[in-house]
Design a protein around this motif. Structure first.
Motif, PDB file in Angstrom:
ATOM      1  N   LEU A 161       0.835  -1.200   0.000  1.00  0.00           N
ATOM      2  CA  LEU A 161       0.000   0.000   0.000  1.00  0.00           C
ATOM      3  C   LEU A 161       0.868   1.248   0.000  1.00  0.00           C
ATOM      4  O   LEU A 161       0.616   2.201  -0.756  1.00  0.00           O
ATOM      5  CB  LEU A 161      -0.931   0.005   1.211  1.00  0.00           C
ATOM      6  CG  LEU A 161      -1.822   1.238   1.340  1.00  0.00           C
ATOM      7  CD1 LEU A 161      -2.722   1.393   0.119  1.00  0.00           C
ATOM      8  CD2 LEU A 161      -2.657   1.183   2.613  1.00  0.00           C
ATOM      9  N   SER A 186       2.319   1.792  -3.346  1.00  0.00           N
ATOM     10  CA  SER A 186       1.346   2.229  -4.346  1.00  0.00           C
ATOM     11  C   SER A 186       0.950   3.698  -4.177  1.00  0.00           C
ATOM     12  O   SER A 186       0.510   4.337  -5.134  1.00  0.00           O
ATOM     13  CB  SER A 186       0.090   1.350  -4.284  1.00  0.00           C
ATOM     14  OG  SER A 186      -0.694   1.635  -3.133  1.00  0.00           O
ATOM     15  N   LEU A 187       1.118   4.226  -2.972  1.00  0.00           N
ATOM     16  CA  LEU A 187       0.701   5.605  -2.701  1.00  0.00           C
ATOM     17  C   LEU A 187       1.812   6.626  -2.897  1.00  0.00           C
ATOM     18  O   LEU A 187       1.539   7.795  -3.185  1.00  0.00           O
ATOM     19  CB  LEU A 187       0.161   5.712  -1.267  1.00  0.00           C
ATOM     20  CG  LEU A 187      -1.146   4.964  -0.970  1.00  0.00           C
ATOM     21  CD1 LEU A 187      -1.473   5.050   0.508  1.00  0.00           C
ATOM     22  CD2 LEU A 187      -2.290   5.536  -1.794  1.00  0.00           C
ATOM     23  N   GLU A 222      -2.008   2.313  -8.617  1.00  0.00           N
ATOM     24  CA  GLU A 222      -2.335   0.960  -8.200  1.00  0.00           C
ATOM     25  C   GLU A 222      -1.349  -0.045  -8.801  1.00  0.00           C
ATOM     26  O   GLU A 222      -0.896   0.116  -9.928  1.00  0.00           O
ATOM     27  CB  GLU A 222      -3.768   0.614  -8.604  1.00  0.00           C
ATOM     28  CG  GLU A 222      -4.809   1.340  -7.760  1.00  0.00           C
ATOM     29  CD  GLU A 222      -6.223   0.985  -8.149  1.00  0.00           C
ATOM     30  OE1 GLU A 222      -6.895   0.301  -7.357  1.00  0.00           O
ATOM     31  OE2 GLU A 222      -6.643   1.402  -9.240  1.00  0.00           O
ATOM     32  N   TRP A 259      -7.162  -0.537  -4.814  1.00  0.00           N
ATOM     33  CA  TRP A 259      -7.832   0.376  -3.883  1.00  0.00           C
ATOM     34  C   TRP A 259      -9.346   0.300  -4.075  1.00  0.00           C
ATOM     35  O   TRP A 259      -9.840   0.173  -5.191  1.00  0.00           O
ATOM     36  CB  TRP A 259      -7.418   1.810  -4.131  1.00  0.00           C
ATOM     37  CG  TRP A 259      -5.951   2.074  -4.147  1.00  0.00           C
ATOM     38  CD1 TRP A 259      -4.965   1.386  -3.503  1.00  0.00           C
ATOM     39  CD2 TRP A 259      -5.300   3.132  -4.855  1.00  0.00           C
ATOM     40  NE1 TRP A 259      -3.745   1.934  -3.761  1.00  0.00           N
ATOM     41  CE2 TRP A 259      -3.913   3.014  -4.590  1.00  0.00           C
ATOM     42  CE3 TRP A 259      -5.723   4.161  -5.675  1.00  0.00           C
ATOM     43  CZ2 TRP A 259      -2.973   3.901  -5.122  1.00  0.00           C
ATOM     44  CZ3 TRP A 259      -4.805   5.046  -6.200  1.00  0.00           C
ATOM     45  CH2 TRP A 259      -3.448   4.919  -5.921  1.00  0.00           C
ATOM     46  N   LYS A 260     -10.068   0.465  -2.981  1.00  0.00           N
ATOM     47  CA  LYS A 260     -11.520   0.497  -3.037  1.00  0.00           C
ATOM     48  C   LYS A 260     -12.041   1.589  -2.103  1.00  0.00           C
ATOM     49  O   LYS A 260     -11.634   1.686  -0.948  1.00  0.00           O
ATOM     50  CB  LYS A 260     -12.117  -0.855  -2.621  1.00  0.00           C
ATOM     51  CG  LYS A 260     -11.807  -2.000  -3.572  1.00  0.00           C
ATOM     52  CD  LYS A 260     -12.417  -1.766  -4.941  1.00  0.00           C
ATOM     53  CE  LYS A 260     -12.071  -2.863  -5.921  1.00  0.00           C
ATOM     54  NZ  LYS A 260     -12.565  -2.569  -7.280  1.00  0.00           N
ATOM     55  N   SER A 261     -12.977   2.394  -2.639  1.00  0.00           N
ATOM     56  CA  SER A 261     -13.588   3.456  -1.821  1.00  0.00           C
ATOM     57  C   SER A 261     -14.901   2.997  -1.203  1.00  0.00           C
ATOM     58  O   SER A 261     -15.445   3.660  -0.324  1.00  0.00           O
ATOM     59  CB  SER A 261     -13.823   4.706  -2.673  1.00  0.00           C
ATOM     60  OG  SER A 261     -14.638   4.411  -3.782  1.00  0.00           O
ATOM     61  N   TYR A 312      -9.894  -1.393   1.281  1.00  0.00           N
ATOM     62  CA  TYR A 312     -11.037  -0.486   1.382  1.00  0.00           C
ATOM     63  C   TYR A 312     -10.689   0.681   2.307  1.00  0.00           C
ATOM     64  O   TYR A 312     -10.159   0.477   3.398  1.00  0.00           O
ATOM     65  CB  TYR A 312     -12.260  -1.237   1.912  1.00  0.00           C
ATOM     66  CG  TYR A 312     -12.894  -2.121   0.862  1.00  0.00           C
ATOM     67  CD1 TYR A 312     -13.943  -1.641   0.080  1.00  0.00           C
ATOM     68  CD2 TYR A 312     -12.415  -3.409   0.631  1.00  0.00           C
ATOM     69  CE1 TYR A 312     -14.515  -2.447  -0.901  1.00  0.00           C
ATOM     70  CE2 TYR A 312     -12.986  -4.210  -0.347  1.00  0.00           C
ATOM     71  CZ  TYR A 312     -14.034  -3.727  -1.101  1.00  0.00           C
ATOM     72  OH  TYR A 312     -14.601  -4.522  -2.082  1.00  0.00           O
ATOM     73  N   VAL A 359      -9.565   3.674   0.424  1.00  0.00           N
ATOM     74  CA  VAL A 359      -8.661   4.420  -0.443  1.00  0.00           C
ATOM     75  C   VAL A 359      -9.443   4.898  -1.666  1.00  0.00           C
ATOM     76  O   VAL A 359     -10.021   4.095  -2.399  1.00  0.00           O
ATOM     77  CB  VAL A 359      -7.459   3.573  -0.903  1.00  0.00           C
ATOM     78  CG1 VAL A 359      -6.461   4.442  -1.666  1.00  0.00           C
ATOM     79  CG2 VAL A 359      -6.782   2.892   0.276  1.00  0.00           C
ATOM     80  N   GLY A 372      -5.970   8.250  -4.388  1.00  0.00           N
ATOM     81  CA  GLY A 372      -4.984   7.847  -3.393  1.00  0.00           C
ATOM     82  C   GLY A 372      -5.196   8.443  -2.015  1.00  0.00           C
ATOM     83  O   GLY A 372      -4.430   8.150  -1.098  1.00  0.00           O
ATOM     84  N   LEU A 412      -7.042   8.862   1.649  1.00  0.00           N
ATOM     85  CA  LEU A 412      -7.502   7.822   2.569  1.00  0.00           C
ATOM     86  C   LEU A 412      -8.670   8.299   3.424  1.00  0.00           C
ATOM     87  O   LEU A 412      -8.827   9.490   3.655  1.00  0.00           O
ATOM     88  CB  LEU A 412      -6.354   7.399   3.492  1.00  0.00           C
ATOM     89  CG  LEU A 412      -5.027   7.006   2.824  1.00  0.00           C
ATOM     90  CD1 LEU A 412      -3.960   6.756   3.870  1.00  0.00           C
ATOM     91  CD2 LEU A 412      -5.211   5.779   1.939  1.00  0.00           C
ATOM     92  N   LEU A 436      -8.237   1.128   7.791  1.00  0.00           N
ATOM     93  CA  LEU A 436      -8.437   0.564   6.459  1.00  0.00           C
ATOM     94  C   LEU A 436      -8.707  -0.934   6.570  1.00  0.00           C
ATOM     95  O   LEU A 436      -8.157  -1.619   7.429  1.00  0.00           O
ATOM     96  CB  LEU A 436      -7.210   0.804   5.576  1.00  0.00           C
ATOM     97  CG  LEU A 436      -6.705   2.242   5.456  1.00  0.00           C
ATOM     98  CD1 LEU A 436      -5.490   2.294   4.535  1.00  0.00           C
ATOM     99  CD2 LEU A 436      -7.796   3.169   4.951  1.00  0.00           C
TER     100      LEU A 436
END
Length: 479
Positions: free
Chosen positions: A11, A14-15, A21, A27-29, A56, A58, A62, A64, A105
């Motif tokens: 993570l 990736s950020l 990603e 990532w999932k919002s 979940y 994100v 990107g 949070l 998260l």
């Protein structure tokens, strides 16, 4: 649980420094109401080496946010139902709530399944998915077949390229003379000794009086790749254009030789067609790009290509203002970490063979040497791009620092920091001046480059106590 530490690291990777990603993390919002799409994600991660994670909390950009208890329970329940009921295999997902930068998260771990490919239940086996370029995509027929073979312990390289051959036909199809030249051994007079050597190298084998040439033998030592149907479209194409775009093609050359047979000639061909003629007492060619960089990036394209992607040969395009190398297959490592992460290959036997043939190395220093050579010639930084199912490397000819864009300077400064960090050294104003060919009076320019790279998040200060930027030193963000 070991996967949690890996998930947190992925993570973070990736950020930073630029949100993007990865193949191993999505990532999932929020929880989607499209169960088929969620099943596709689970299929892709179950088919991925070492599995992958849904995170979940994100957003797409990107940023949070924390999840509430009820939402977490709903997500875990729904995904568990989909993993059990909507796929060809019952996937046992795991979950954990972790605090990351003061946000709660939810991490969902989908393990790699032993019975690949995992496909959508109620569909045929070709409804299988995979991860590429941080996206979930449907597999091609070739990719499905290849994954089945891999699950059975049969790699692409070990698969058959041509079967039911006589020993004479094997020697007609494979350029064994080049093999002995590459390994610096005298060519035996006995066909039996030659065939034994080819068999030991994994290039062919005999079964009940008939011979089979493997894909490995064909891709490396074919006299003509067109003789092997399984390698259709695997020829390397070199195109040269007039100017800076692809509207006017000067020539196109499609290589027919096996990679080991034609590699040195390919590199020389590219060098010659990217060099500029210099006339003094005698005519000489001045290299636009370092040969070691061309050699390394072409070898990487050959080794790391995805043979499951059809109709997409490796292409090398020569423009007036750049050299572009594109191969099928998303990068296996984060493209921002190519200089420091251990090398990975999707074609292990091909990589090993090219190492034994001294065409490539596997210590992970090849890209380092290429970047070092680029720096010595004071060229703009190499640009690495992930284009979905493709990897693209672009080299640029020399130009003054004053003509470089801000992003080009940042990229060059970051790569300089990565290279120096491999020697356990930070960068500073002086080293940046040397990287860009600046004199001492141009120290403010180096300071500005460092400041922009720091602001972009690619480097961080290495000083225990922050001092003036003029005297501060820096390391890559991941150091």
């Amino acid at each position: 649980m070991e996967w949690i530490d890996r998930a947190l690291k992925l993570l973070k990777d990736s950020l930073y420094p630029v949100p993007s990603e990865l193949n191993e993390i999505d990532w999932k919002s929020g929880l989607s109401d499209k169960s088929d799409r969620l099943a596709q994600h689970i299929s892709a991660f179950a088919n991925h080496n070492y599995g992958g994670m849904l995170v979940y909390g994100v957003n797409n950009d990107g940023t949070l946010f924390s999840l509430g208890k009820e939402e977490i329970e709903k997500i875990v329940h729904n995904l568990g139902q989909i993993a059990h009921n909507n796929l060809s295999s019952r996937i046992q997902i795991e979950h954990s709530v972790q605090k990351f930068e003061n946000h709660n998260l939810l991490f969902i771990f989908i393990p790699e399944d032993s019975s690949k490919p995992v496909h959508l239940r109620g569909n045929d086996i070709y409804a299988s998915f995979y991860r590429s370029g941080g996206q979930t995509l449907k597999m091609s027929v070739t990719q499905v077949k290849r994954l089945i073979a891999q699950s059975m312990g049969i790699s692409f390289e070990k698969n058959s390229a041509l079967e039911n051959l006589s020993s004479e036909e094997v020697l007609q199809l494979l350029n064994y003379q080049s093999l002995y030249k590459i390994i610096d051994k005298n060519l035996p007079k006995s066909a039996e000794i030659i065939l034994t050597k080819l068999t030991d190298m994994g290039y062919c084998y005999e079964n009940k009086g008939f011979w089979t040439i493997t894909n490995l033998g064909a891709i490396l030592f074919a006299r003509s790749l067109s003789d092997f149907p399984t390698l259709k479209g695997r020829e390397v194409i070199v195109r040269k254009y007039e100017g800076n775009n692809n509207r006017q093609l000067l020539f196109e050359q499609k290589g027919q030789l096996g990679y080991a047979v034609g590699f040195e000639g390919l590199v020389e061909f590219i060098v010659n067609h990217t060099s500029k003629e210099h006339i003094d007492i005698t005519r000489t060619n001045v290299h636009t790009y370092p040969q070691v960089a061309i050699r390394e990036f072409v070898a990487n394209a050959l080794i790391h290509q995805d043979f499951g992607i059809e109709g997409s040969p490796i292409t090398i395009e020569i423009f007036n203002n750049r050299l572009v190398i594109t191969n099928p297959g998303a990068p296996l490592n984060n493209i921002a970490r190519l200089l420091d992460l251990p090398p990975r290959s999707r074609n292990e036997f091909l990589a090993q063979s090219m190492l034994l043939l001294n065409i490539c190395e596997r210590r992970g220093s090849g890209i380092d040497r290429a970047i070092e050579a680029v720096e010595k010639m004071l060229l703009p930084a190499v640009r690495f791009k992930s284009l979905g199912d493709y990897t693209q490397v672009t080299l640029f000819p020399q130009k003054p620092t004053s003509e470089m864009t801000k992003q080009e300077k940042i990229r060059a400064c970051y790569q300089h920091a990565c290279l120096m960090w491999e020697d356990n050294q930070p960068i500073n104003n002086q080293s940046v001046r040397e990287r860009f060919g600046l004199n001492k009076n141009q120290s403010p320019t180096a300071t500005r480059i460092l400041a922009d790279t720091l602001e972009a998040g690619y480097i961080k200060t290495s000083d225990d106590e922050y001092v003036s930027r003029k005297y501060s030193s820096y390391v890559p963000y991941y150091a």
